[in-house]
Scaffold this motif. Structure first.
Motif, PDB file in Angstrom:
ATOM      1  N   PHE A  10       0.840  -1.195   0.000  1.00  0.00           N
ATOM      2  CA  PHE A  10       0.000   0.000   0.000  1.00  0.00           C
ATOM      3  C   PHE A  10       0.878   1.249   0.000  1.00  0.00           C
ATOM      4  O   PHE A  10       0.664   2.171  -0.791  1.00  0.00           O
ATOM      5  N   LYS A  60      -7.555   6.772  -0.649  1.00  0.00           N
ATOM      6  CA  LYS A  60      -6.736   5.782   0.043  1.00  0.00           C
ATOM      7  C   LYS A  60      -7.405   5.298   1.329  1.00  0.00           C
ATOM      8  O   LYS A  60      -7.869   6.102   2.120  1.00  0.00           O
ATOM      9  N   GLU A  64      -5.535  -1.265   2.764  1.00  0.00           N
ATOM     10  CA  GLU A  64      -6.654  -2.034   2.211  1.00  0.00           C
ATOM     11  C   GLU A  64      -6.905  -1.757   0.742  1.00  0.00           C
ATOM     12  O   GLU A  64      -7.045  -2.678  -0.044  1.00  0.00           O
ATOM     13  N   SER A  65      -6.988  -0.457   0.377  1.00  0.00           N
ATOM     14  CA  SER A  65      -7.341  -0.156  -1.014  1.00  0.00           C
ATOM     15  C   SER A  65      -6.875   1.231  -1.427  1.00  0.00           C
ATOM     16  O   SER A  65      -6.707   2.129  -0.597  1.00  0.00           O
ATOM     17  N   ARG A  67      -8.087   3.757  -4.733  1.00  0.00           N
ATOM     18  CA  ARG A  67      -8.934   3.933  -5.908  1.00  0.00           C
ATOM     19  C   ARG A  67      -8.523   5.227  -6.595  1.00  0.00           C
ATOM     20  O   ARG A  67      -8.400   6.268  -5.947  1.00  0.00           O
ATOM     21  N   GLN A  81      -8.240   0.467  -9.468  1.00  0.00           N
ATOM     22  CA  GLN A  81      -8.361   0.125  -8.055  1.00  0.00           C
ATOM     23  C   GLN A  81      -7.327  -0.923  -7.698  1.00  0.00           C
ATOM     24  O   GLN A  81      -7.076  -1.856  -8.448  1.00  0.00           O
ATOM     25  N   TRP A  82      -6.737  -0.723  -6.540  1.00  0.00           N
ATOM     26  CA  TRP A  82      -5.801  -1.673  -5.941  1.00  0.00           C
ATOM     27  C   TRP A  82      -6.431  -2.170  -4.647  1.00  0.00           C
ATOM     28  O   TRP A  82      -6.835  -1.357  -3.818  1.00  0.00           O
ATOM     29  N   LEU A  83      -6.534  -3.475  -4.479  1.00  0.00           N
ATOM     30  CA  LEU A  83      -7.003  -4.069  -3.231  1.00  0.00           C
ATOM     31  C   LEU A  83      -5.866  -4.897  -2.648  1.00  0.00           C
ATOM     32  O   LEU A  83      -5.298  -5.755  -3.343  1.00  0.00           O
TER      33      LEU A  83
END
Length: 145
Positions: A10, A60, A64-65, A67, A81-83
């Motif tokens: 992250f 942010k 967790e994520s 977007r 999106q990054w998860l």
């Protein structure tokens, strides 16, 4: 699976201001504003002699994520999106999705020809950056992107 924690990955992805140091097509970054939960940034990207300026809003949620929503530039739209999810062994997984369309048919055509290769190059750049920042683990790093 990646050998680094969700928090480490992250932090790496959220550090947009440093993208010019390791993403090959990013030639400049300007972070307009940044907080724990939101960032607005301009990126100048270049490909085959073409240079374009993109402005994005980055939402942010720590570890967790992330977007990314498109604000301005040569696109009709951009959403990615990054998860991030921790695994029991100290590693993590990342789910990355991207959806975009260019305003210009020329850019759309160029992007369509090289999208898969560019995505692989981007994935490799993020893994290389993680190795440089956090070291190389004994487990093998593969991407879910």
């Amino acid at each position: 699976m990646l050998p680094w924690s969700a928090a480490q990955m992250f932090d790496l992805v959220a550090d947009v201001g440093r993208y010019g140091e390791f993403l090959p097509w990013v030639s400049a970054v300007r972070v307009r504003s940044n907080s724990d939960t939101e960032m607005v940034a301009d990126l100048i990207v270049g490909f085959k002699g073409l240079r374009e300026n993109f402005t994005s809003r980055v939402h942010k949620t720590r570890a967790e994520s992330i977007r990314v929503d498109y604000v301005d530039g040569p696109l009709k739209f951009l959403h990615n999106q990054w998860l991030f999810a921790d695994l029991g062994d100290g590693g993590s997984t990342i789910d990355f999705t991207v959806d975009f369309a260019f305003k210009s048919k020329i850019f759309e055509s160029l992007a369509g020809q090289v999208f898969e290769r560019a995505l692989n190059k981007m994935t490799d750049a993020f893994v290389g950056r993680a190795e440089a920042l956090y070291g190389i683990s004994n487990s093998s790093a593969t991407s879910a992107a």
